[in-house]
Scaffold this motif. Sequence first.
Motif, PDB file in Angstrom:
ATOM      1  N   VAL A   1      33.665  64.184 119.252  1.00 25.68           N
ATOM      2  CA  VAL A   1      32.296  63.875 118.839  1.00 25.68           C
ATOM      3  C   VAL A   1      31.415  65.122 118.913  1.00 25.68           C
ATOM      4  CG1 VAL A   1      30.250  62.505 119.368  1.00 25.68           C
ATOM      5  CG2 VAL A   1      32.516  61.466 119.507  1.00 25.68           C
TER       6      VAL A   1
ATOM      7  N   TYR B   1      20.781  64.475 114.314  1.00 22.87           N
ATOM      8  CA  TYR B   1      20.961  63.049 114.059  1.00 22.87           C
ATOM      9  C   TYR B   1      19.929  62.181 114.780  1.00 22.87           C
ATOM     10  CZ  TYR B   1      25.498  64.328 112.130  1.00 22.87           C
ATOM     11  OH  TYR B   1      26.498  64.871 111.372  1.00 22.87           O
TER      12      TYR B   1
ATOM     13  N   GLU C   1      24.005  55.332 109.545  1.00 22.55           N
ATOM     14  CA  GLU C   1      25.093  56.233 109.928  1.00 22.55           C
ATOM     15  C   GLU C   1      24.641  57.235 110.980  1.00 22.55           C
ATOM     16  OE1 GLU C   1      24.127  55.576 106.927  1.00 22.55           O
ATOM     17  OE2 GLU C   1      25.775  54.397 106.077  1.00 22.55           O
TER      18      GLU C   1
ATOM     19  N   GLU D   1      24.431  55.511 114.416  1.00 19.48           N
ATOM     20  CA  GLU D   1      25.742  55.364 115.054  1.00 19.48           C
ATOM     21  C   GLU D   1      26.235  56.710 115.583  1.00 19.48           C
ATOM     22  OE1 GLU D   1      28.243  53.652 112.133  1.00 19.48           O
ATOM     23  OE2 GLU D   1      27.250  51.679 112.148  1.00 19.48           O
ATOM     24  N   LYS D   2      26.032  57.760 114.809  1.00 20.28           N
ATOM     25  CA  LYS D   2      26.434  59.091 115.261  1.00 20.28           C
ATOM     26  C   LYS D   2      25.628  59.494 116.483  1.00 20.28           C
ATOM     27  CE  LYS D   2      28.681  62.986 114.638  1.00 20.28           C
ATOM     28  NZ  LYS D   2      30.157  63.082 114.751  1.00 20.28           N
TER      29      LYS D   2
ATOM     30  N   LYS E   1      26.986  57.837 119.593  1.00 21.69           N
ATOM     31  CA  LYS E   1      28.244  58.454 120.008  1.00 21.69           C
ATOM     32  C   LYS E   1      28.000  59.793 120.704  1.00 21.69           C
ATOM     33  CE  LYS E   1      31.290  56.390 116.539  1.00 21.69           C
ATOM     34  NZ  LYS E   1      32.198  56.680 115.393  1.00 21.69           N
ATOM     35  N   ILE E   2      27.038  60.556 120.197  1.00 17.84           N
ATOM     36  CA  ILE E   2      26.730  61.851 120.806  1.00 17.84           C
ATOM     37  C   ILE E   2      26.192  61.661 122.212  1.00 17.84           C
ATOM     38  CG2 ILE E   2      25.244  63.877 120.612  1.00 17.84           C
ATOM     39  CD1 ILE E   2      25.339  63.425 117.541  1.00 17.84           C
TER      40      ILE E   2
END
Length: 290
Positions: free
Chosen positions: A108, A131, A140, A143-144, A147-148
């Motif tokens: 990630v 992001y 999108e 969601e990124k 995750k980060i």
Amino acid sequence: SRLLSGGGSPYWAMVRTLATVPHFQRQVLAAPAPGIRLGVALRRATVVALVAAALACLVTRSESGTAQKQAFVGGPLVSPSFRPAQRPSLVQVTRAASAQDTFDPWTVLGIASNAPKGEARKAYKKLIARYHPDVDPSKEAEEKFLKIVRAFQVVTGEDKDLDQSTLLKNAVENLRNDMEFKRQQIDKLNARAEEERAELLRMEERLATAQSQREEVTNLLGAFGGAALGVVGGSILGVSLPAGVVLGAVAGIVLKDREDSVGQIIRGTGTVAKGLTDAVTNAVNKASKK
């Protein structure tokens, strides 16, 4: 004994019911002697019990058939032995989710698995700035972004849902998948590059053809335009017609490529002169064919 103790079976319940009927009691008590009376009572009780058992069996089969029909047509049927499934515990749910989780923080963040926390922090800040929902409000990007954040928490030790071995296993699988995807993308790009290269060669051939045709047409227009202007100029200057045509054609070929007014006049005059010449030639050809 079951008759007197009150067993829970439906058969003995029906026997007990029949035993309470006054007529049954009178028949038992009306026997001439105690021994005979007891024997007759036992025989009659046995017969009554058998009849009651047969009736209860028929009733049970009838109810069972009705239940099967209801189950067949979609009616409600709940088995007495049915027990609802036990809900999984929180630990089981967590373990199942962890077993299906393919997350790893290094993929990630785009860093190596042995990268120091300082490098992870730099990658985290760079990706967060890219992001963040205030910068990119798309789904999108959200969601990124999540995750980060989770990746940084795992690297710093705040998130310990997955053990180190599982994380490294996920990193290996994710890197393999990413590498395979990159190879496929490279193959597609190479195929696209081959198509573009073939198209470039075709364009070069068309360019050479167009340049050759342009050179031919420009020379022709320059010659026609120069010759026509030579005839006009020769008549004004007193030069003979052949000499004016030759001198004008040579001058027109020399000046044909100029982008100023001189070149435009020569090419324009050549276009008109060529058109008149083609018209005359076509008329002569038609007349000769007749």
